[in-house]
Design a protein around this motif. Structure first.
Motif, short mmCIF file in Angstrom:
data_model
loop_
_atom_site.label_atom_id
_atom_site.label_comp_id
_atom_site.label_asym_id
_atom_site.label_seq_id
_atom_site.Cartn_x
_atom_site.Cartn_y
_atom_site.Cartn_z
N ASP A 246 -88.96 50.38 53.02
CA ASP A 246 -88.86 48.95 53.32
C ASP A 246 -88.87 48.13 52.03
OD1 ASP A 246 -88.83 49.46 56.04
OD2 ASP A 246 -90.95 48.99 56.34
N ASP A 247 -89.73 48.53 51.11
CA ASP A 247 -89.83 47.83 49.82
C ASP A 247 -88.55 48.00 49.02
OD1 ASP A 247 -91.88 46.47 47.87
OD2 ASP A 247 -90.87 48.02 46.69
N LEU A 248 -88.00 49.22 49.03
CA LEU A 248 -86.74 49.49 48.33
C LEU A 248 -85.63 48.61 48.89
CD1 LEU A 248 -85.29 51.54 46.30
CD2 LEU A 248 -84.61 52.76 48.37
N GLU A 249 -85.52 48.59 50.20
CA GLU A 249 -84.47 47.81 50.84
C GLU A 249 -84.68 46.31 50.63
OE1 GLU A 249 -84.45 49.27 54.87
OE2 GLU A 249 -84.10 51.32 54.19
N GLY A 250 -85.95 45.89 50.57
CA GLY A 250 -86.26 44.49 50.33
C GLY A 250 -85.95 44.03 48.91
N THR A 251 -85.66 44.97 48.03
CA THR A 251 -85.33 44.64 46.64
C THR A 251 -83.89 44.16 46.51
OG1 THR A 251 -86.92 46.30 45.89
CG2 THR A 251 -85.32 45.58 44.28
N VAL A 252 -83.05 44.47 47.49
CA VAL A 252 -81.63 44.13 47.41
C VAL A 252 -81.39 42.63 47.20
CG1 VAL A 252 -79.48 44.02 48.74
CG2 VAL A 252 -80.75 46.17 48.58
N PRO A 253 -81.96 41.73 48.00
CA PRO A 253 -81.70 40.30 47.74
C PRO A 253 -82.20 39.83 46.38
CG PRO A 253 -83.35 40.59 49.48
CD PRO A 253 -82.75 41.93 49.23
N VAL A 254 -83.28 40.44 45.89
CA VAL A 254 -83.79 40.09 44.56
C VAL A 254 -82.76 40.45 43.50
CG1 VAL A 254 -85.62 40.52 42.87
CG2 VAL A 254 -86.18 40.42 45.31
N LEU A 255 -82.18 41.64 43.62
CA LEU A 255 -81.19 42.08 42.65
C LEU A 255 -79.89 41.30 42.79
CD1 LEU A 255 -81.67 45.97 42.59
CD2 LEU A 255 -82.75 44.22 41.17
N ASN A 256 -79.51 40.98 44.01
CA ASN A 256 -78.29 40.18 44.20
C ASN A 256 -78.41 38.83 43.49
OD1 ASN A 256 -76.89 42.10 45.64
ND2 ASN A 256 -77.52 41.30 47.64
N ASP A 257 -79.58 38.24 43.57
CA ASP A 257 -79.81 36.97 42.88
C ASP A 257 -79.76 37.16 41.37
OD1 ASP A 257 -80.53 34.10 43.12
OD2 ASP A 257 -82.37 34.73 42.08
N LEU A 258 -80.34 38.27 40.91
CA LEU A 258 -80.36 38.57 39.48
C LEU A 258 -78.95 38.81 38.93
CD1 LEU A 258 -82.34 39.23 37.07
CD2 LEU A 258 -82.20 41.61 37.80
N LEU A 259 -78.09 39.38 39.76
CA LEU A 259 -76.74 39.76 39.31
C LEU A 259 -75.68 38.72 39.62
CD1 LEU A 259 -76.80 43.51 40.46
CD2 LEU A 259 -77.04 42.65 38.12
N LYS A 260 -76.11 37.61 40.21
CA LYS A 260 -75.15 36.61 40.69
C LYS A 260 -74.23 36.10 39.59
CE LYS A 260 -76.95 33.80 43.60
NZ LYS A 260 -77.76 32.66 44.14
N ASP A 261 -74.78 35.83 38.40
CA ASP A 261 -73.95 35.28 37.33
C ASP A 261 -72.99 36.31 36.73
OD1 ASP A 261 -76.09 36.66 36.24
OD2 ASP A 261 -76.21 35.41 34.46
N LEU A 262 -73.16 37.57 37.09
CA LEU A 262 -72.21 38.61 36.67
C LEU A 262 -71.24 38.96 37.79
CD1 LEU A 262 -74.63 41.11 34.85
CD2 LEU A 262 -72.95 39.61 33.77
#
Length: 400
Positions: A246-262
């Motif tokens: 659950d924690d792994l899957e919950g990391t996806v939106p965090v990373l999407n936000d981090l990678l948005k400018d790329l």
């Protein structure tokens, strides 16, 4: 030396260099047989690259897309009179085959949770590739020393809330029996399991790779998860491991936000139940997999790790039209779709109720399970003479 399998429970203590090389070659041949992956990745970092889904991801990227690959893993090298781990031999064979094919392939052997290995990896990317356009996160470890706090965390495999009793099988002997597993007693055990197997380290990797400027425009990153059928929920998805997933899957939106400018994106891919070193250690799961294999093989839809990863890359991650990528209600890629088909699960459930020691060989594919288990360590390949002397001292070319 002559190397034969030596087994203790769900662990094989030896591995065979020629057998593991055969395993790698078989996977390469499969990927090549499927043709090139259109618009596939070209510069790939695989974290946890030496076995299972990580190895299959590296093979798929390299031989399906002619990608340059860097693999990070933590394996025991071979020494005279002492075979290396299967992952060490797998990586040696992969690099040799990649070099023959004119493909860039280098590896780093060390603790992927550590800041030191992250820095070493970034330096290698800067030196040789500049940037990477795919980061695969496929670590499987029972423990982790936190790079920021220095605290050592150990994962546990337990249900939460109440004890769990169900069937299991000793896949070596074929004995089916009931097993009871007591629930986790301390919240710390759940937190430790999440610390080891959750998404924090994946996030650390992406943060450091981005800060170093080694992530390409449009970069993708993917990590792997599992859901499985309801009968395994108490020990898996609703247990301590499930909290980590659950924690792994919950990391996806965090990373999407981090990678948005790329213009980058992250995914979790939910994969099929397969024979791995990890799954062999989970009570109930070997029996489930042996029944699942029987059903899926009879229906002509069985897949191993390499088939799963080739389908993930060619039909999901790198579809011609990004809008064709179907995600589930929680935003996950599902390549467990064939496993979870209603007709498959209904048949497995019926067999589960019937399975006993006496009829296991007829009802299940327990022999297929055994073969795949030993294949992980380079054994049970008909092409290899296991009574012949073999050179156990094999090096990974980029490591030495």
């Amino acid at each position: 030396m002559i190397i034969q399998p030596r087994v203790r429970g769900f662990i094989c203590l030896t591995s065979h260099p020629e057998g593991t090389a055969q395993n790698v070659k078989n996977q390469i041949d499969y990927v090549k047989s499927k043709g090139a992956i259109a618009n596939g990745p070209k510069k790939v970092l695989v974290i946890g690259a030496s076995t299972g889904f990580g190895l299959a991801s590296r093979i798929t990227a390299a031989f399906g897309s002619e990608a340059a690959t860097i693999g990070v893993f933590f394996e025991k090298p071979a020494a005279e009179g002492k075979p290396g781990t299967a992952g060490w031999y797998n990586s040696a064979a992969f690099e040799e085959e990649a070099t023959k094919a004119g493909l860039y392939a280098k590896s780093i052997n060390g603790d992927a949770f550590s800041d030191e290995v992250k820095k070493q990896t970034i330096a290698l990317i800067k030196q040789d590739l500049g940037q990477v356009d795919l980061v695969v996160y496929s670590l499987a470890s029972p423990r982790r020393t936190h790079p920021k706090t220095g605290v050592a965390h150990a994962s546990v495999l337990k249900p939460i809330g109440q004890s769990f009793t169900n069937k299991t099988v000793d896949f070596h002997s074929g004995v089916v029996s009931d097993i009871s597993i007591q629930p986790v007693e301390a919240e710390d055990d759940i937190a430790n399991t999440v610390a080891v197997m959750g998404g924090e380290d994946w996030k650390f990797w992406i943060e450091e790779l981005k800060a170093a400027g080694v992530l390409a425009e449009g970069v993708k990153t993917v990590a792997y998860s599992y859901i499985g059928p309801e009968l395994t929920y108490p020990i898996y998805r609703n247990g301590t491991i499930g909290r980590a997933k659950d924690d792994l899957e919950g990391t996806v939106p965090v990373l999407n936000d981090l990678l948005k400018d790329l213009n980058g994106v992250s995914y979790v891919s939910v994969n099929k139940a397969l024979v791995t070193q990890s799954s062999s250690a989970i009570p109930v799961v070997p029996l489930y997999i042996s029944l699942l294999y029987k059903v899926m093989k009879e229906k002509g839809i069985h897949e191993g790790t390499i088939e799963q990863m080739q389908r993930l890359f060619s039909e999901r991650l790198y579809t011609a039209n990004a809008n064709d990528l179907q995600l589930d209600e929680k935003g996950r890629i599902r390549v467990d779709d064939w496993e979870m088909r209603a007709d498959v699960q209904e048949e497995v459930a019926k067999l589960w109720e019937q399975a006993t020691t006496e009829n296991l060989e007829q009802l299940s594919d327990i022999q297929g399970y055994r073969d795949e288990f030993f294949n992980l360590f380079g054994f049970n390949f008909p092409e290899v003479d296991y009574n012949a002397e073999t050179n156990e001292v094999v090096t990974v070319p980029s490591i030495g």
